[in-house]
Design a protein around this motif. Structure first.
Motif, mmCIF file in Angstrom:
data_model
loop_
_atom_site.group_PDB
_atom_site.id
_atom_site.type_symbol
_atom_site.label_atom_id
_atom_site.label_comp_id
_atom_site.label_asym_id
_atom_site.label_seq_id
_atom_site.Cartn_x
_atom_site.Cartn_y
_atom_site.Cartn_z
ATOM 1 N N GLN A 139 22.817 11.257 -69.977
ATOM 2 C CA GLN A 139 21.815 12.552 -69.577
ATOM 3 C C GLN A 139 22.757 13.080 -68.343
ATOM 4 O O GLN A 139 23.092 14.145 -68.451
ATOM 5 C CB GLN A 139 20.522 12.476 -69.214
ATOM 6 C CG GLN A 139 19.850 13.740 -68.770
ATOM 7 C CD GLN A 139 18.279 13.701 -68.657
ATOM 8 O OE1 GLN A 139 17.776 12.467 -68.328
ATOM 9 N NE2 GLN A 139 17.559 14.742 -68.695
ATOM 10 N N TYR A 141 25.705 12.464 -67.170
ATOM 11 C CA TYR A 141 27.413 12.812 -67.501
ATOM 12 C C TYR A 141 27.178 14.226 -68.446
ATOM 13 O O TYR A 141 27.877 14.778 -68.427
ATOM 14 C CB TYR A 141 27.793 11.768 -68.538
ATOM 15 C CG TYR A 141 28.587 10.621 -67.559
ATOM 16 C CD1 TYR A 141 29.381 10.738 -66.906
ATOM 17 C CD2 TYR A 141 27.645 9.397 -67.525
ATOM 18 C CE1 TYR A 141 30.085 9.750 -66.124
ATOM 19 C CE2 TYR A 141 28.100 8.299 -67.015
ATOM 20 C CZ TYR A 141 29.469 8.541 -66.099
ATOM 21 O OH TYR A 141 29.760 7.361 -65.227
ATOM 22 N N LEU A 142 26.356 14.244 -69.537
ATOM 23 C CA LEU A 142 26.382 15.186 -70.410
ATOM 24 C C LEU A 142 25.861 16.697 -69.500
ATOM 25 O O LEU A 142 26.310 17.585 -70.034
ATOM 26 C CB LEU A 142 25.234 14.813 -71.597
ATOM 27 C CG LEU A 142 25.618 13.907 -72.729
ATOM 28 C CD1 LEU A 142 24.730 13.783 -73.591
ATOM 29 C CD2 LEU A 142 27.099 14.223 -73.160
ATOM 30 N N THR A 143 25.001 16.511 -68.701
ATOM 31 C CA THR A 143 24.722 17.598 -67.735
ATOM 32 C C THR A 143 25.815 18.160 -66.949
ATOM 33 O O THR A 143 26.167 19.151 -66.791
ATOM 34 C CB THR A 143 23.502 17.161 -66.792
ATOM 35 O OG1 THR A 143 22.234 16.707 -67.864
ATOM 36 C CG2 THR A 143 23.123 18.414 -66.123
ATOM 37 N N SER A 144 26.687 17.067 -66.387
ATOM 38 C CA SER A 144 27.523 17.363 -65.529
ATOM 39 C C SER A 144 28.961 17.776 -66.302
ATOM 40 O O SER A 144 29.878 18.388 -65.868
ATOM 41 C CB SER A 144 28.022 16.161 -64.695
ATOM 42 O OG SER A 144 26.786 16.018 -63.893
ATOM 43 N N LEU A 145 29.211 17.367 -67.508
ATOM 44 C CA LEU A 145 30.348 17.334 -68.357
ATOM 45 C C LEU A 145 29.958 18.007 -69.877
ATOM 46 O O LEU A 145 29.892 17.251 -70.670
ATOM 47 C CB LEU A 145 31.181 16.085 -68.388
ATOM 48 C CG LEU A 145 31.596 15.425 -67.354
ATOM 49 C CD1 LEU A 145 32.120 14.288 -67.631
ATOM 50 C CD2 LEU A 145 32.427 16.320 -66.416
ATOM 51 N N PRO A 146 29.464 19.141 -69.660
ATOM 52 C CA PRO A 146 28.865 19.879 -70.947
ATOM 53 C C PRO A 146 29.685 19.899 -72.243
ATOM 54 O O PRO A 146 29.212 19.967 -73.379
ATOM 55 C CB PRO A 146 28.398 21.296 -70.596
ATOM 56 C CG PRO A 146 29.357 21.530 -69.228
ATOM 57 C CD PRO A 146 29.465 20.405 -68.806
ATOM 58 N N ASN A 147 31.056 19.556 -72.267
ATOM 59 C CA ASN A 147 31.874 19.699 -73.249
ATOM 60 C C ASN A 147 31.918 18.070 -73.952
ATOM 61 O O ASN A 147 32.622 18.109 -74.957
ATOM 62 C CB ASN A 147 33.428 20.237 -72.918
ATOM 63 C CG ASN A 147 33.249 21.570 -72.617
ATOM 64 O OD1 ASN A 147 32.276 22.436 -73.190
ATOM 65 N ND2 ASN A 147 34.199 22.138 -71.668
ATOM 66 N N ARG A 149 31.627 15.047 -75.983
ATOM 67 C CA ARG A 149 30.957 14.713 -77.266
ATOM 68 C C ARG A 149 30.851 13.300 -77.445
ATOM 69 O O ARG A 149 31.643 12.649 -77.065
ATOM 70 C CB ARG A 149 31.621 15.485 -78.431
ATOM 71 C CG ARG A 149 31.868 16.878 -78.253
ATOM 72 C CD ARG A 149 30.719 17.758 -78.256
ATOM 73 N NE ARG A 149 30.168 17.485 -79.547
ATOM 74 C CZ ARG A 149 28.585 18.291 -79.752
ATOM 75 N NH1 ARG A 149 28.141 19.040 -78.716
ATOM 76 N NH2 ARG A 149 28.173 18.151 -80.862
ATOM 77 N N LEU A 174 19.146 15.743 -75.493
ATOM 78 C CA LEU A 174 20.218 16.254 -74.883
ATOM 79 C C LEU A 174 21.315 15.371 -75.734
ATOM 80 O O LEU A 174 22.410 16.142 -76.221
ATOM 81 C CB LEU A 174 20.464 16.122 -73.436
ATOM 82 C CG LEU A 174 21.750 16.620 -72.838
ATOM 83 C CD1 LEU A 174 21.920 17.931 -72.911
ATOM 84 C CD2 LEU A 174 21.741 16.207 -71.259
ATOM 85 N N HIS A 177 22.109 16.643 -79.241
ATOM 86 C CA HIS A 177 22.851 17.794 -79.254
ATOM 87 C C HIS A 177 24.354 17.717 -79.064
ATOM 88 O O HIS A 177 24.990 18.709 -79.182
ATOM 89 C CB HIS A 177 22.109 18.932 -78.491
ATOM 90 C CG HIS A 177 20.932 19.545 -79.011
ATOM 91 N ND1 HIS A 177 19.584 19.041 -78.826
ATOM 92 C CD2 HIS A 177 20.744 20.727 -79.736
ATOM 93 C CE1 HIS A 177 18.872 19.763 -79.579
ATOM 94 N NE2 HIS A 177 19.541 20.864 -80.177
ATOM 95 N N HIS A 178 24.629 16.522 -78.521
ATOM 96 C CA HIS A 178 25.993 16.355 -78.106
ATOM 97 C C HIS A 178 26.790 15.231 -79.122
ATOM 98 O O HIS A 178 27.872 15.220 -78.957
ATOM 99 C CB HIS A 178 26.342 15.802 -76.847
ATOM 100 C CG HIS A 178 26.158 16.599 -75.812
ATOM 101 N ND1 HIS A 178 27.270 17.336 -75.080
ATOM 102 C CD2 HIS A 178 24.895 17.481 -75.228
ATOM 103 C CE1 HIS A 178 26.698 18.190 -74.311
ATOM 104 N NE2 HIS A 178 25.443 18.261 -74.188
#
Length: 271
Positions: A139, A141-147, A149, A174, A177-178
């Protein structure tokens, strides 16, 4: 949108051509695997995949070096090695659980640079021992690096958190969605792989995983984007074994084919 199904080469003990024959006849679209660095051996594998009209997902797991500079050098070497084979994507077990956020971020940035340079999608697997080993860490990493996958192998998180993640709903949502690729292994609070998903005692655990996967499928259906699945139940001793004899308690191949057929039927209008 459609869903493509991939067989894991992990655990295969047959000659590769026979394995690919079985994979094709079972109804898979391709194979997910690493490739040897030796050029002749690598080309022989790619030729067999082509002969059986099987697609290829490159798999990177060689995250062994503790020193970040050495680790990053080999990481880039392996990614370029896989990309040379023109996979539909590369799935990476990126980084280490003991690396700092910035160290793992450096590796993600290397992958992003290579992906942009080559046009090959590189995604990152939620795997124990690696950067995305836990729901709450992913969470961040995905929040900080939204691109970023990912390949969602949520079986690992069930094991890491000793739960079916009912208290981690925001982190899981989250991640859903990635996710562009799913490893459809079923984990449980005490391990990353149930002994046999067909057994009735795993009904609740199986259905919990299906709810997660259903959401990913719906996300891709609405977006009209490609989704891939690898049935990735593993061999002994990832597969539980009997004491003394070390015999696996079920057939890895039969379980993986069962999972593929089950999911093909479940998502029949999308395959």
């Amino acid at each position: 949108m459609n869903i493509k199904f991939f067989a894991p080469s992990w655990g295969n003990t047959l000659p590769f051509a026979l394995f690919c024959k079985n994979v094709k006849e079972a109804g898979y679209d391709g194979v997910e695997m690493a490739l040897p660095l030796e050029k002749t051996e690598k080309q022989a594998i790619l030729d067999i995949l082509r002969d059986f009209d099987l697609k290829f997902i490159g798999q990177y797991y060689q995250s062994f070096e503790r020193d970040l500079s050495e680790h990053a050098k080999n990481y880039e070497k392996y990614l370029r090695h896989l990309i040379e084979a023109q996979p539909i994507l590369v799935n990476c077990q990126t980084g280490k659980d003991y690396f700092s956020f910035e160290q793992n971020k450096h590796l993600f940035e290397i992958a992003e640079r290579i992906s942009k340079e080559t046009g090959v999608k590189i995604i990152h697997e939620t795997h124990r021992g690696k950067s995305l080993f836990a729901a709450h860490i992913t969470q961040l990493y995905l929040t900080s690096l939204p691109n970023l996958r990912i390949t969602l192998d949520i079986s690992h998180w069930c094991n890491v958190h000793e739960s079916l993640l009912a208290d981690q709903t925001e982190a899981v949502e989250l991640a859903l969605h990635h996710a562009d690729h799913i490893h459809t292994r079923i984990g449980h609070p005490e391990g990353p792989q149930v002994n046999d998903p067909r057994a009735p005692e795993w009904k609740e655990t199986f259905e919990t995983h299906l709810k997660w996967w259903d959401k990913i499928v719906e996300i891709h259906r609405k977006k009209g984007t490609q989704l891939t699945m690898n049935t990735e139940f593993g061999p002994a001793t990832y597969m539980p074994v009997l004491p003394y004899t070390q015999q696996p308690v079920a057939s890895q191949w039969e379980i993986n084919v069962f999972m593929m057929n089950f999911l093909k039927k479940r998502y029949a209008t999308l395959c």
